[in-house]
Design a protein around this motif. Structure first.
Motif, PDB file in Angstrom:
ATOM      1  N   GLY A  66       0.825  -1.204   0.000  1.00  0.00           N
ATOM      2  CA  GLY A  66       0.000   0.000   0.000  1.00  0.00           C
ATOM      3  C   GLY A  66       0.853   1.246   0.000  1.00  0.00           C
ATOM      4  O   GLY A  66       1.979   1.243   0.528  1.00  0.00           O
ATOM      5  N   ILE A  67       0.340   2.310  -0.584  1.00  0.00           N
ATOM      6  CA  ILE A  67       1.080   3.568  -0.707  1.00  0.00           C
ATOM      7  C   ILE A  67       0.316   4.692  -0.013  1.00  0.00           C
ATOM      8  O   ILE A  67      -0.892   4.849  -0.218  1.00  0.00           O
ATOM      9  N   PHE A  68       1.034   5.464   0.803  1.00  0.00           N
ATOM     10  CA  PHE A  68       0.550   6.744   1.298  1.00  0.00           C
ATOM     11  C   PHE A  68       1.110   7.809   0.351  1.00  0.00           C
ATOM     12  O   PHE A  68       2.335   7.908   0.193  1.00  0.00           O
ATOM     13  N   ALA A  69       0.238   8.596  -0.267  1.00  0.00           N
ATOM     14  CA  ALA A  69       0.663   9.533  -1.312  1.00  0.00           C
ATOM     15  C   ALA A  69       0.602  10.967  -0.799  1.00  0.00           C
ATOM     16  O   ALA A  69      -0.437  11.412  -0.298  1.00  0.00           O
ATOM     17  N   ALA A  70       1.719  11.699  -0.945  1.00  0.00           N
ATOM     18  CA  ALA A  70       1.814  13.083  -0.473  1.00  0.00           C
ATOM     19  C   ALA A  70       1.478  14.050  -1.603  1.00  0.00           C
ATOM     20  O   ALA A  70       2.025  13.940  -2.706  1.00  0.00           O
ATOM     21  N   LEU A  71       0.605  15.016  -1.287  1.00  0.00           N
ATOM     22  CA  LEU A  71       0.177  16.001  -2.279  1.00  0.00           C
ATOM     23  C   LEU A  71       0.991  17.283  -2.227  1.00  0.00           C
ATOM     24  O   LEU A  71       0.872  18.133  -3.119  1.00  0.00           O
ATOM     25  N   ASN A  72       1.819  17.463  -1.201  1.00  0.00           N
ATOM     26  CA  ASN A  72       2.622  18.676  -1.071  1.00  0.00           C
ATOM     27  C   ASN A  72       3.815  18.386  -0.174  1.00  0.00           C
ATOM     28  O   ASN A  72       3.879  17.336   0.489  1.00  0.00           O
ATOM     29  N   PRO A  73       4.792  19.282  -0.136  1.00  0.00           N
ATOM     30  CA  PRO A  73       5.998  19.033   0.667  1.00  0.00           C
ATOM     31  C   PRO A  73       5.709  18.839   2.157  1.00  0.00           C
ATOM     32  O   PRO A  73       6.412  18.061   2.821  1.00  0.00           O
ATOM     33  N   CYS A 128      -2.647  -0.721  -3.169  1.00  0.00           N
ATOM     34  CA  CYS A 128      -3.710   0.227  -2.823  1.00  0.00           C
ATOM     35  C   CYS A 128      -3.057   1.565  -2.492  1.00  0.00           C
ATOM     36  O   CYS A 128      -1.872   1.635  -2.152  1.00  0.00           O
ATOM     37  N   VAL A 129      -3.833   2.642  -2.608  1.00  0.00           N
ATOM     38  CA  VAL A 129      -3.294   3.991  -2.427  1.00  0.00           C
ATOM     39  C   VAL A 129      -4.268   4.806  -1.583  1.00  0.00           C
ATOM     40  O   VAL A 129      -5.490   4.708  -1.761  1.00  0.00           O
ATOM     41  N   GLU A 130      -3.734   5.605  -0.679  1.00  0.00           N
ATOM     42  CA  GLU A 130      -4.528   6.646  -0.028  1.00  0.00           C
ATOM     43  C   GLU A 130      -3.681   7.898   0.057  1.00  0.00           C
ATOM     44  O   GLU A 130      -2.457   7.814   0.242  1.00  0.00           O
ATOM     45  N   ASP A 131      -4.315   9.060  -0.117  1.00  0.00           N
ATOM     46  CA  ASP A 131      -3.538  10.292   0.003  1.00  0.00           C
ATOM     47  C   ASP A 131      -3.466  10.724   1.455  1.00  0.00           C
ATOM     48  O   ASP A 131      -4.010  10.061   2.356  1.00  0.00           O
ATOM     49  N   CYS A 132      -2.782  11.826   1.712  1.00  0.00           N
ATOM     50  CA  CYS A 132      -2.494  12.248   3.085  1.00  0.00           C
ATOM     51  C   CYS A 132      -3.364  13.408   3.545  1.00  0.00           C
ATOM     52  O   CYS A 132      -3.066  14.049   4.559  1.00  0.00           O
ATOM     53  N   ASN A 133      -4.422  13.725   2.812  1.00  0.00           N
ATOM     54  CA  ASN A 133      -5.334  14.774   3.250  1.00  0.00           C
ATOM     55  C   ASN A 133      -6.115  14.352   4.489  1.00  0.00           C
ATOM     56  O   ASN A 133      -6.292  13.155   4.760  1.00  0.00           O
ATOM     57  N   TYR A 134      -6.607  15.340   5.214  1.00  0.00           N
ATOM     58  CA  TYR A 134      -7.445  15.061   6.378  1.00  0.00           C
ATOM     59  C   TYR A 134      -8.691  14.305   5.938  1.00  0.00           C
ATOM     60  O   TYR A 134      -9.055  13.283   6.533  1.00  0.00           O
ATOM     61  N   LEU A 135      -9.383  14.808   4.915  1.00  0.00           N
ATOM     62  CA  LEU A 135     -10.484  14.077   4.279  1.00  0.00           C
ATOM     63  C   LEU A 135      -9.901  13.410   3.037  1.00  0.00           C
ATOM     64  O   LEU A 135      -9.895  13.966   1.950  1.00  0.00           O
ATOM     65  N   LEU A 136      -9.407  12.220   3.227  1.00  0.00           N
ATOM     66  CA  LEU A 136      -8.553  11.613   2.213  1.00  0.00           C
ATOM     67  C   LEU A 136      -9.349  10.881   1.127  1.00  0.00           C
ATOM     68  O   LEU A 136     -10.495  10.484   1.336  1.00  0.00           O
ATOM     69  N   ASP A 137      -8.692  10.710  -0.023  1.00  0.00           N
ATOM     70  CA  ASP A 137      -9.160   9.835  -1.090  1.00  0.00           C
ATOM     71  C   ASP A 137      -8.389   8.521  -0.992  1.00  0.00           C
ATOM     72  O   ASP A 137      -7.212   8.507  -0.602  1.00  0.00           O
ATOM     73  N   TYR A 138      -9.046   7.426  -1.357  1.00  0.00           N
ATOM     74  CA  TYR A 138      -8.402   6.113  -1.329  1.00  0.00           C
ATOM     75  C   TYR A 138      -8.897   5.310  -2.521  1.00  0.00           C
ATOM     76  O   TYR A 138     -10.041   5.441  -2.953  1.00  0.00           O
TER      77      TYR A 138
END
Length: 430
Positions: free
Chosen positions: A129-136, A281-291
């Motif tokens: 699984g991957i945690f994906a970062a949207l910004n630095p 599988c992937v999920e981003d790191c936002n508070y209200l995240l997408d997966y």
């Protein structure tokens, strides 16, 4: 007995692709057992399997069908740790508690794999699984997460720079990520159905369409359904977001929340491999995240967002399609075959609530969006507690929990206001 349509499986990809299920049997009459479990989701099923393996007589009562709630509707992602990570436990509960809960943060996924291997459960288990970062800022948080988990003995993580994550996920949104080789994904309803089959194989009894209406605590607690009653030595409450108003003191410290998922039409092998090269599988790191992830038949399953108070949106595709296309604009025009929603139970601390009520009644609830792994751990902890090995259960029970501000009337709007603030932080990076 006429079954309520409200308690049949929702129209989801998971229900449409589920393994063959047995005709449900409802409780009719009075029975007794060592342990009665209310709820046939992951918490209840994991508890039942662990107890049955230790020789106890177990009955499971389910108001609807096995895996009907969050266990059969979720994103299907095996994600380690808790909804609030171990460093939060260090700050709020102290190092001694974190030293106990930290190593357990990686146990739930191992339990799933053990059950799948030991009993041959067919649930499309895939690794990684991957945690994906949207910004630095999010990338720096992932670097902190890697160091934190490694401090607690977990060594299956790899940081991905911008080039590496683009080789894994065909999206321009991410500046980097964290690959967890101990993560993964499954068909969640088939996992629940497979675990229920294990319960029955080990001699446990499962009664579906058997909603508990009355709970009578005591030395031998009793629960009553419309047409039956169960007397047990111990009662386990494992209903999570679907426990309703059965126990008001648990309801006061938790809030059901809804999340939405869509499944596309099947993609070609080439399309699927181009989207997520190694089927992680992937999920981003936002508070209200997408997966999101790929199913066994190459559909993209994409979820995101939270509805506080668990209202069902009228148009799920309208909510999720823009998120999907923002991540994968190359899928413009793709057909959405299934849309569904399901509720999870959130706590104010975002950490699980575990404890004991008067009269031999135990409970575990409030996974706050991290339920696939935690619930399987919870089953083992509940088993240990019942068998007189309470140390790890009691470590979770020591966590303090408080009611949501504003009571039930205002908990949803106040939580939504807080989420709006954190969404602004995600959007603008402050």
């Amino acid at each position: 007995m006429t079954r309520s349509p409200a308690f049949e499986y929702p129209t989801s990809y998971y229900a449409a692709s589920a393994v063959q299920t047995a005709e449900p049997v409802s409780l009719d009459g009075e029975i007794s057992c060592d342990v009665c479990i209310v709820g046939a989701g992951y918490t209840g099923l994991s508890t039942a399997i662990h107890l049955l393996e230790r020789g106890l007589d177990v009955v499971v009562l389910e108001q609807a069908r096995v895996g009907w709630g969050a266990s059969g509707r979720n994103g299907g992602q095996i994600v380690n740790s808790y909804s609030r990570d171990i460093d939060v436990i260090e700050r709020t509960a102290g190092q001694a508690v974190a030293d106990q809960l930290g190593p357990m943060a990686f146990e739930g996924g191992r339990i799933i794999r053990e059950l799948v291997a030991r009993y041959g459960i067919d649930c499309d288990l895939k690794e990684g699984g991957i945690f994906a970062a949207l910004n630095p800022r999010q990338m720096a948080e992932l670097e902190h997460q890697k160091a934190l988990w490694e401090r607690y003995g977990y060594d299956r993580l790899e940081l991905l720079d911008a080039g590496a994550i683009r080789r894994e996920v065909a999206s321009e949104r991410y500046v980097g990520g964290l690959l967890d080789q101990g993560g993964g994904h499954i068909h969640p309803l088939n996992l629940a159905l497979g675990e229920a089959a294990v319960v029955r194989r080990l001699g446990g009894r499962i009664f579906e369409q058997s909603q508990v209406r009355t709970l009578i605590p005591g030395a031998n607690p009793v629960v009553e359904t419309e047409r039956g009653r169960v007397r047990a030595k111990t009662l386990v409450l494992a209903g999570n977001a679907y426990l309703g108003e059965l126990v008001p003191e648990l309801r006061a410290k938790s809030m059901p929340c809804g999340t939405q998922v869509v499944a596309t039409e099947p993609l070609s092998d080439e399309q699927a491999a181009a989207l997520i090269a190694n089927d992680y599988c992937v999920e981003d790191c936002n508070y209200l995240l997408d997966y999101y992830r790929l199913s066994a038949d190459k559909r993209l399953l994409y979820g995101g967002g939270v509805v506080y108070g668990a209202r069902d949106p009228s148009d799920i595709e309208r909510l999720i399609r823009p998120k999907l296309l923002k991540t994968f604009p190359q899928l413009k025009g793709v057909k959405i075959d299934y849309c569904w929603t399901g509720n999870f139970l959130m706590t104010l601390s975002r950490l699980p609530q575990v404890g004991e009520l008067d009269g031999n009644v135990l409970y575990s609830q409030g996974c706050s969006g991290h339920g696939v792994t935690y619930t399987h751990l919870a089953g083992r902890l509940l088993c240990e507690k019942i068998l007189g090995e309470p140390k790890r259960f009691d470590a979770f029970a020591s966590l303090k929990h408080y009611p949501f501000p504003g009571g039930h009337r205002f908990q949803a709007p106040l939580s939504a206001l807080g989420a709006w603030y954190y969404s602004l932080k995600d959007r603008f990076g402050f």
